[in-house]
Design a protein around this motif. Structure first.
Motif, PDB file in Angstrom:
ATOM      1  N   PRO A 100       6.297  12.123   3.930  1.00  0.00           N
ATOM      2  CA  PRO A 100       4.895  11.908   4.305  1.00  0.00           C
ATOM      3  C   PRO A 100       4.127  10.955   3.392  1.00  0.00           C
ATOM      4  CG  PRO A 100       5.153  14.054   3.283  1.00  0.00           C
ATOM      5  CD  PRO A 100       6.530  13.501   3.465  1.00  0.00           C
ATOM      6  N   VAL A 101       4.661  10.629   2.218  1.00  0.00           N
ATOM      7  CA  VAL A 101       3.919   9.770   1.288  1.00  0.00           C
ATOM      8  C   VAL A 101       4.547   8.390   1.105  1.00  0.00           C
ATOM      9  CG1 VAL A 101       2.913  11.697   0.007  1.00  0.00           C
ATOM     10  CG2 VAL A 101       5.133  10.780  -0.709  1.00  0.00           C
ATOM     11  N   LEU A 102       5.747   8.174   1.671  1.00  0.00           N
ATOM     12  CA  LEU A 102       6.475   6.934   1.423  1.00  0.00           C
ATOM     13  C   LEU A 102       5.681   5.698   1.841  1.00  0.00           C
ATOM     14  CD1 LEU A 102       9.090   5.650   0.430  1.00  0.00           C
ATOM     15  CD2 LEU A 102      10.046   5.966   2.720  1.00  0.00           C
ATOM     16  N   GLN A 103       5.046   5.735   3.009  1.00  0.00           N
ATOM     17  CA  GLN A 103       4.295   4.570   3.478  1.00  0.00           C
ATOM     18  C   GLN A 103       3.130   4.244   2.554  1.00  0.00           C
ATOM     19  OE1 GLN A 103       1.956   5.138   7.079  1.00  0.00           O
ATOM     20  NE2 GLN A 103       2.083   7.374   6.888  1.00  0.00           N
ATOM     21  N   HIS A 104       2.519   5.270   1.973  1.00  0.00           N
ATOM     22  CA  HIS A 104       1.382   5.050   1.076  1.00  0.00           C
ATOM     23  C   HIS A 104       1.844   4.526  -0.287  1.00  0.00           C
ATOM     24  CE1 HIS A 104      -1.069   6.957   4.092  1.00  0.00           C
ATOM     25  NE2 HIS A 104      -0.364   8.068   4.020  1.00  0.00           N
ATOM     26  N   ILE A 105       3.040   4.930  -0.699  1.00  0.00           N
ATOM     27  CA  ILE A 105       3.616   4.398  -1.938  1.00  0.00           C
ATOM     28  C   ILE A 105       3.920   2.920  -1.756  1.00  0.00           C
ATOM     29  CG2 ILE A 105       5.601   4.502  -3.502  1.00  0.00           C
ATOM     30  CD1 ILE A 105       5.777   7.515  -2.837  1.00  0.00           C
TER      31      ILE A 105
END
Length: 261
Positions: free
Chosen positions: A146-151
């Protein structure tokens, strides 16, 4: 296949439904590491994970990742640890709820850095990620997915992954062990289990066909895209994994004094 989502009570409602289903191989549980935690955090469960289920195979391992907002002054785990020891008020970390893997990873992290952190439980990754992006919570230990795109977009900063080896999705991000927390190795796995009374030949057939899919190039490609590592182990290997994780998380639950009625 029909997917029936049965949320609630740390996923134990869904597990209980499958445990009591007809053992004919047509009703299966897609379980995860949180089922190994439930036996320690809930005072009473209507089923026994290790007695009422037959493990078939582990689908994939998804590393959890320590992230902070891009605006955080902490660029490394060491810098975050220093901030945590000196911050007034105390720094906070979010999880997907009390007694979840993220919660216990957080308690292990604060024990190892020697600082007190404020735990803020959320109802899922969505609201947690929103508050991480907005800086309302200092850090999180969610799974990579769930956080990969924001990283990748530079909105969240990944400081370390929580598993024993680096993630193929974030190859430049160190493990917590590499960052100075020796022995830290906690992650989230997903797998398939059947009711324990399911005939052995049916179990073997299901496990064999699932492993073929999990080890296929198409499945690996999809898992790589979401930061997961396909596993496809044997029923005995999955059973051993469940036993080991149940013991490990029971110790963490006891240390953190986590109890859910």
């Amino acid at each position: 296949m029909i997917v029936e989502n049965k949320p609630g009570a740390g996923a134990t409602l869904g597990a209980d439904l499958v445990a009591k289903s007809r053992a004919d191989g047509h009703t299966l549980l897609v379980g995860a590491v949180h089922h190994t935690i439930a036996g320690a955090v809930y005072k009473k469960l209507p089923y026994d994970l290790q007695k009422d289920f037959a493990p078939l195979t582990t689908i994939a391992l998804v590393p959890n990742v320590l992230v902070v907002s891009a605006a955080s002054p902490a660029k490394t785990v060491a810098e975050l640890a220093v901030l945590a020891k000196t911050a007034k008020p105390e720094l906070s970390y979010g999880s997907n709820g009390n007694g979840t893997a993220q919660h216990l990873i957080g308690t292990q992290f604060e024990n190892m850095i020697g600082a007190n952190l404020l735990h803020i439980p959320y109802k899922g990754s969505g609201p947690l990620t929103t508050d991480l992006l907005g800086g309302q919570v200092t850090m999180g230990f969610d799974t990579i997915t769930p956080v990969l795109q924001h990283i990748k977009a530079g909105k969240l900063r990944a400081l370390a992954v929580t598993t024993g080896k680096r993630s193929s999705a974030l190859p430049d991000v160190p493990t917590l062990a590499e960052a100075g927390l020796a022995g830290f190795d906690l992650g989230t796995w997903f797998g398939v289990l059947a009711p324990a009374a399911t005939p052995k030949d049916v179990q073997a057939k299901l496990a064999g066909e699932m492993v073929k899919i999990i080890r296929s190039p198409e499945f690996k490609k999809r898992m790589d895209e979401i930061g997961a590592e396909p596993i496809g182990n044997t029923p005995d290997q999955m059973a051993r994994q469940i036993r080991d994780d149940s013991e490990k998380y029971a110790r963490l639950v006891k240390q953190a004094h986590v109890v859910i009625e």
